[in-house]
Design a protein around this motif. Structure first.
Motif, short mmCIF file in Angstrom:
data_model
loop_
_atom_site.label_atom_id
_atom_site.label_comp_id
_atom_site.label_asym_id
_atom_site.label_seq_id
_atom_site.Cartn_x
_atom_site.Cartn_y
_atom_site.Cartn_z
N LEU A 1 0.81 -1.22 0.00
CA LEU A 1 0.00 0.00 0.00
C LEU A 1 0.85 1.27 0.00
O LEU A 1 0.33 2.37 -0.23
N LEU B 1 2.10 9.90 -3.21
CA LEU B 1 1.14 9.36 -2.26
C LEU B 1 0.85 10.39 -1.16
O LEU B 1 -0.29 10.69 -0.85
N THR C 1 -3.23 1.94 -3.55
CA THR C 1 -2.35 2.35 -2.46
C THR C 1 -3.17 3.07 -1.37
O THR C 1 -4.39 3.24 -1.50
#
Length: 205
Positions: free
Chosen positions: A83, A94, A160
């Motif tokens: 993830l 991210l 993710t």
């Protein structure tokens, strides 16, 4: 044997849902302790001793203590997993999405949903505050829609933490009056997120 965490949470909460989705995806067991934020349960001396900020979700880690803030918790749970990308550039993106969620989407989309769906406030009661939050919420949804152009998921061409964090409040945005029909990429992306193994609805413990 895996460590058994205790999660203090309010099931309709999108922030708590991020933690539950992350744990479910990774097969991490936890004990759920429901906390009714509408009844002041996070403002009791007992809860404030665990989290002085008086908020959920709150994760109790055996032998370590308590961890608050949804993105801190999911990052802790997902450390070393698929993830979180290992590539620094992908990991930075991210975090870009996680910060966007907390600064742009959550304060507007989630707040309007909370006012209308959970506190049952009316537009007349909320006045200009509601108008401003709705406008900013749609702006945030527009950014997400553009960010999904040519992508199945937000970062690294795979599912993710960014997808978990953004999905949590986006998929319930209509509960706050944010219609998603004008956002085809968001709609397709939400279906892909919901199709992930071990996915569960927001109110599933």
């Amino acid at each position: 044997m895996k460590m058994r965490y205790t999660l203090y949470d309010y099931l309709p909460s999108g922030n708590g849902y991020k933690v539950r989705l992350t744990a479910k995806h990774l097969g991490i067991p936890y004990r759920l302790v429901p906390v009714d934020i509408t009844q002041g349960a996070t403002r009791t001396p007992e809860f404030l001793a665990k989290n002085p900020n008086g908020r959920i979700p709150l994760l109790e880690v055996p032998g370590r203590g308590f961890l608050s803030e949804s993105h801190a918790i999911i990052s802790f749970l997902a450390e070393g997993s698929d993830l979180i990308p290992s590539d620094p550039w992908a990991k930075a993106h991210l975090w870009q999405w996680l910060c966007f969620e907390q600064y742009n989407l959550e304060p507007n989309v989630a707040t309007v949903r909370f006012w209308l769906r959970i506190l049952h406030k009316t537009a007349a009661e909320l006045g200009d505050r509601l108008t401003e939050k709705i406008a900013k919420g749609f702006e945030a949804l527009g950014v997400l829609e553009r960010g999904l152009e040519g992508k199945e998921f937000l970062v690294a061409d795979r599912f993710t933490l960014a997808d978990i964090a953004l999905y949590a409040y986006t998929h319930v945005a209509p509960e706050g009056g944010f219609a998603l029909e004008a956002y085809p990429r968001i709609q397709a992306w939400m279906k892909r997120v919901a199709a992930q193994p071990r996915h569960a609805p927001i109110t599933a413990p």
